[in-house]
Write a protein that holds these residues in place. Structure first.
Motif, PDB file in Angstrom:
ATOM      1  N   ARG A   5       5.380   6.188  -1.112  1.00 59.41           N
ATOM      2  CA  ARG A   5       4.692   7.341  -0.515  1.00 59.41           C
ATOM      3  C   ARG A   5       5.161   7.546   0.919  1.00 59.41           C
ATOM      4  N   TRP A  10       1.052   9.204   5.030  1.00 59.01           N
ATOM      5  CA  TRP A  10       0.000   8.846   4.076  1.00 59.01           C
ATOM      6  C   TRP A  10      -0.360   7.368   4.208  1.00 59.01           C
ATOM      7  N   ALA A  11       0.649   6.509   4.278  1.00 58.40           N
ATOM      8  CA  ALA A  11       0.414   5.064   4.347  1.00 58.40           C
ATOM      9  C   ALA A  11      -0.347   4.692   5.606  1.00 58.40           C
ATOM     10  N   ARG A  48      -7.751   3.787   7.182  1.00 57.12           N
ATOM     11  CA  ARG A  48      -9.013   3.950   6.463  1.00 57.12           C
ATOM     12  C   ARG A  48      -9.502   2.604   5.942  1.00 57.12           C
ATOM     13  N   ARG A  49      -8.608   1.840   5.315  1.00 60.11           N
ATOM     14  CA  ARG A  49      -8.991   0.531   4.771  1.00 60.11           C
ATOM     15  C   ARG A  49      -9.425  -0.422   5.883  1.00 60.11           C
ATOM     16  N   GLU A  88      -3.965   5.720   5.138  1.00 59.77           N
ATOM     17  CA  GLU A  88      -4.642   4.863   4.157  1.00 59.77           C
ATOM     18  C   GLU A  88      -4.919   3.475   4.736  1.00 59.77           C
ATOM     19  N   ILE A 116       0.847  -1.195   0.000  1.00 62.37           N
ATOM     20  CA  ILE A 116       0.000   0.000   0.000  1.00 62.37           C
ATOM     21  C   ILE A 116       0.882   1.244   0.000  1.00 62.37           C
ATOM     22  N   ARG A 117       1.924   1.236   0.819  1.00 65.23           N
ATOM     23  CA  ARG A 117       2.776   2.415   0.930  1.00 65.23           C
ATOM     24  C   ARG A 117       3.551   2.709  -0.338  1.00 65.23           C
TER      25      ARG A 117
END
Length: 99
Positions: free
Chosen positions: A74, A78-79, A85-86, A82, A70-71
């Motif tokens: 980035r 941010w990771a 959130r997921r 995210e 996912i990261r």
């Protein structure tokens, strides 16, 4: 400089980072980390300083999949957002599931 895909990386560097961090993923905070992540991505280092990217100070334990995937390159901030959130979406979906 150790190769990030080589034998030394897999057998020496990754286990050392995981042990140091207590097996906790620095992105999601859960136990079971199975790889090492570059805090400052390797790709962000200038060509003449790539060797600095693989220093232990720049590595942290991580789940290779999904957290590190996912990261990508980035930011850590941010990771983490995210992934949170997921996880929240997945928990919400699981809570609403009825048999």
């Amino acid at each position: 400089m150790p190769k990030r895909t080589g034998r030394r990386w897999r057998e020496k560097i990754v286990p050392r980072v995981i042990r140091r961090d207590g097996g906790r993923c620095h992105l999601c905070g859960r136990l079971g980390a199975d790889s090492a992540d570059h805090i400052i991505p390797w790709s962000h280092f200038p060509p003449d300083q790539k060797h600095l990217a693989d220093r232990l100070e720049n590595l942290a334990a991580v789940h290779n999949d999904p957290c590190n995937r996912i990261r990508g390159a980035r930011s850590v901030v941010w990771a983490r957002a995210e992934i949170a959130r997921r996880n929240a979406v997945a928990e919400q979906a699981a809570a609403g599931w009825k048999w």
